[in-house]
Scaffold this motif. Structure first.
Motif, PDB file in Angstrom:
ATOM      1  N   UNK A 193       0.827  -1.106   0.007  1.00 23.90           N
ATOM      2  CA  UNK A 193       0.030  -0.048   0.244  1.00 23.90           C
ATOM      3  C   UNK A 193       0.823   1.368  -0.103  1.00 23.90           C
ATOM      4  N   UNK A 194       2.065   1.156   0.282  1.00 21.34           N
ATOM      5  CA  UNK A 194       2.986   2.081   0.453  1.00 21.34           C
ATOM      6  C   UNK A 194       3.904   2.558  -0.972  1.00 21.34           C
ATOM      7  N   UNK A 195       3.697   3.949  -1.143  1.00 26.61           N
ATOM      8  CA  UNK A 195       4.719   4.532  -2.161  1.00 26.61           C
ATOM      9  C   UNK A 195       5.982   4.673  -1.331  1.00 26.61           C
ATOM     10  N   UNK A 196       7.117   4.306  -2.095  1.00 30.11           N
ATOM     11  CA  UNK A 196       8.441   4.135  -1.480  1.00 30.11           C
ATOM     12  C   UNK A 196       9.289   5.230  -2.346  1.00 30.11           C
ATOM     13  N   UNK A 197      10.243   6.051  -1.515  1.00 28.02           N
ATOM     14  CA  UNK A 197      11.100   7.073  -2.031  1.00 28.02           C
ATOM     15  C   UNK A 197      12.375   6.683  -1.498  1.00 28.02           C
ATOM     16  N   UNK A 198      13.498   7.057  -2.336  1.00 27.29           N
ATOM     17  CA  UNK A 198      14.786   6.778  -1.557  1.00 27.29           C
ATOM     18  C   UNK A 198      15.315   8.560  -1.730  1.00 27.29           C
ATOM     19  N   UNK A 199      15.599   8.852  -0.331  1.00 23.51           N
ATOM     20  CA  UNK A 199      16.492  10.050  -0.242  1.00 23.51           C
ATOM     21  C   UNK A 199      17.895   9.889   0.036  1.00 23.51           C
ATOM     22  N   UNK A 247      17.894  14.858   0.410  1.00 26.07           N
ATOM     23  CA  UNK A 247      17.451  15.312  -1.123  1.00 26.07           C
ATOM     24  C   UNK A 247      16.682  13.918  -1.797  1.00 26.07           C
ATOM     25  N   UNK A 248      15.693  14.284  -2.390  1.00 28.87           N
ATOM     26  CA  UNK A 248      15.049  13.385  -3.118  1.00 28.87           C
ATOM     27  C   UNK A 248      15.977  12.464  -4.239  1.00 28.87           C
ATOM     28  N   UNK A 249      15.829  11.295  -4.154  1.00 33.41           N
ATOM     29  CA  UNK A 249      16.792  10.474  -5.316  1.00 33.41           C
ATOM     30  C   UNK A 249      15.755   9.836  -6.226  1.00 33.41           C
ATOM     31  N   UNK A 250      14.764   9.019  -6.035  1.00 37.74           N
ATOM     32  CA  UNK A 250      14.124   8.107  -6.597  1.00 37.74           C
ATOM     33  C   UNK A 250      12.556   7.700  -5.867  1.00 37.74           C
ATOM     34  N   UNK A 251      11.749   7.512  -6.820  1.00 42.82           N
ATOM     35  CA  UNK A 251      10.712   6.668  -6.049  1.00 42.82           C
ATOM     36  C   UNK A 251      10.035   5.956  -7.024  1.00 42.82           C
ATOM     37  N   UNK A 252       8.857   4.973  -6.151  1.00 44.69           N
ATOM     38  CA  UNK A 252       8.225   4.299  -6.996  1.00 44.69           C
ATOM     39  C   UNK A 252       6.957   4.061  -6.335  1.00 44.69           C
ATOM     40  N   UNK A 253       5.746   3.966  -7.255  1.00 47.94           N
ATOM     41  CA  UNK A 253       4.452   3.869  -6.788  1.00 47.94           C
ATOM     42  C   UNK A 253       4.221   2.709  -6.088  1.00 47.94           C
ATOM     43  N   UNK A 254       3.172   2.675  -5.312  1.00 51.52           N
ATOM     44  CA  UNK A 254       2.896   1.507  -4.520  1.00 51.52           C
ATOM     45  C   UNK A 254       2.810   0.035  -5.252  1.00 51.52           C
ATOM     46  N   UNK A 277      22.081   7.006   2.418  1.00 54.69           N
ATOM     47  CA  UNK A 277      20.972   6.958   1.719  1.00 54.69           C
ATOM     48  C   UNK A 277      19.783   6.340   2.760  1.00 54.69           C
ATOM     49  N   UNK A 278      18.505   6.939   2.620  1.00 58.94           N
ATOM     50  CA  UNK A 278      17.500   6.494   3.223  1.00 58.94           C
ATOM     51  C   UNK A 278      16.172   5.889   2.460  1.00 58.94           C
ATOM     52  N   UNK A 279      15.623   4.885   2.721  1.00 59.26           N
ATOM     53  CA  UNK A 279      14.310   4.601   2.132  1.00 59.26           C
ATOM     54  C   UNK A 279      13.061   5.141   3.038  1.00 59.26           C
ATOM     55  N   UNK A 280      11.915   5.595   2.462  1.00 59.83           N
ATOM     56  CA  UNK A 280      10.897   6.263   3.098  1.00 59.83           C
ATOM     57  C   UNK A 280       9.557   5.583   2.417  1.00 59.83           C
ATOM     58  N   UNK A 281       8.582   5.475   3.312  1.00 64.72           N
ATOM     59  CA  UNK A 281       7.489   5.181   3.051  1.00 64.72           C
ATOM     60  C   UNK A 281       5.981   6.003   3.329  1.00 64.72           C
TER      61      UNK A 281
END
Length: 126
Positions: A34-40, A49-56, A97-101
């Motif tokens: 259910x979570x969108x995920x992004x890398x910062x 800073x935002x690096x990349x993201x991917x839809x759920x 580098x972090x991932x976030x939901x």
């Protein structure tokens, strides 16, 4: 609740590659899918800073201009894991580098994300 743990960071020479992983563990009633995920990323003395993201559902991706064409984001919801493949790394890519939901649509700013991992360090030598 969802908990994220990153891994795969390390030291690499410029031009090299690394693959970061973000593994989610979920409490009952929560689903990683259910979570969108992004890398910062956050370099020393700089803002996150935002690096990349991917839809759920993996159906869409977004990249910062500085990494487009070199980095690739993906996910495997069956394995509760998101990935960041980083190729042709440059010294300027070095950061934590972090991932976030996020249950809301993908964002390039960190504020909407309510789930964060602890980070994995990437060091790129010239």
């Amino acid at each position: 609740q969802v908990y994220l743990v990153e891994s795969g960071g390390g030291v690499v020479q410029a031009g090299g590659s690394l693959r970061l992983s973000c593994v989610a563990s979920t409490a009952s009633g929560y689903s990683f899918s259910n979570y969108e995920v992004a890398w910062f990323r956050q370099a020393r003395g700089k803002d996150r800073a935002f690096v990349a993201g991917i839809r759920y559902n993996g159906g869409g991706t977004d990249y910062a201009d500085s990494v487009r064409g070199r980095f690739s984001v993906s996910r495997d919801n069956a394995q509760n894991t998101a990935y960041l493949q980083m190729n042709n790394l440059e010294p300027e890519d070095a950061a934590l580098f972090f991932c976030a939901g996020n249950l809301m649509p993908l964002s390039r700013t960190p504020d909407p994300y309510d789930v964060w991992g602890q980070g994995t360090q990437v060091t790129v030598s010239p």
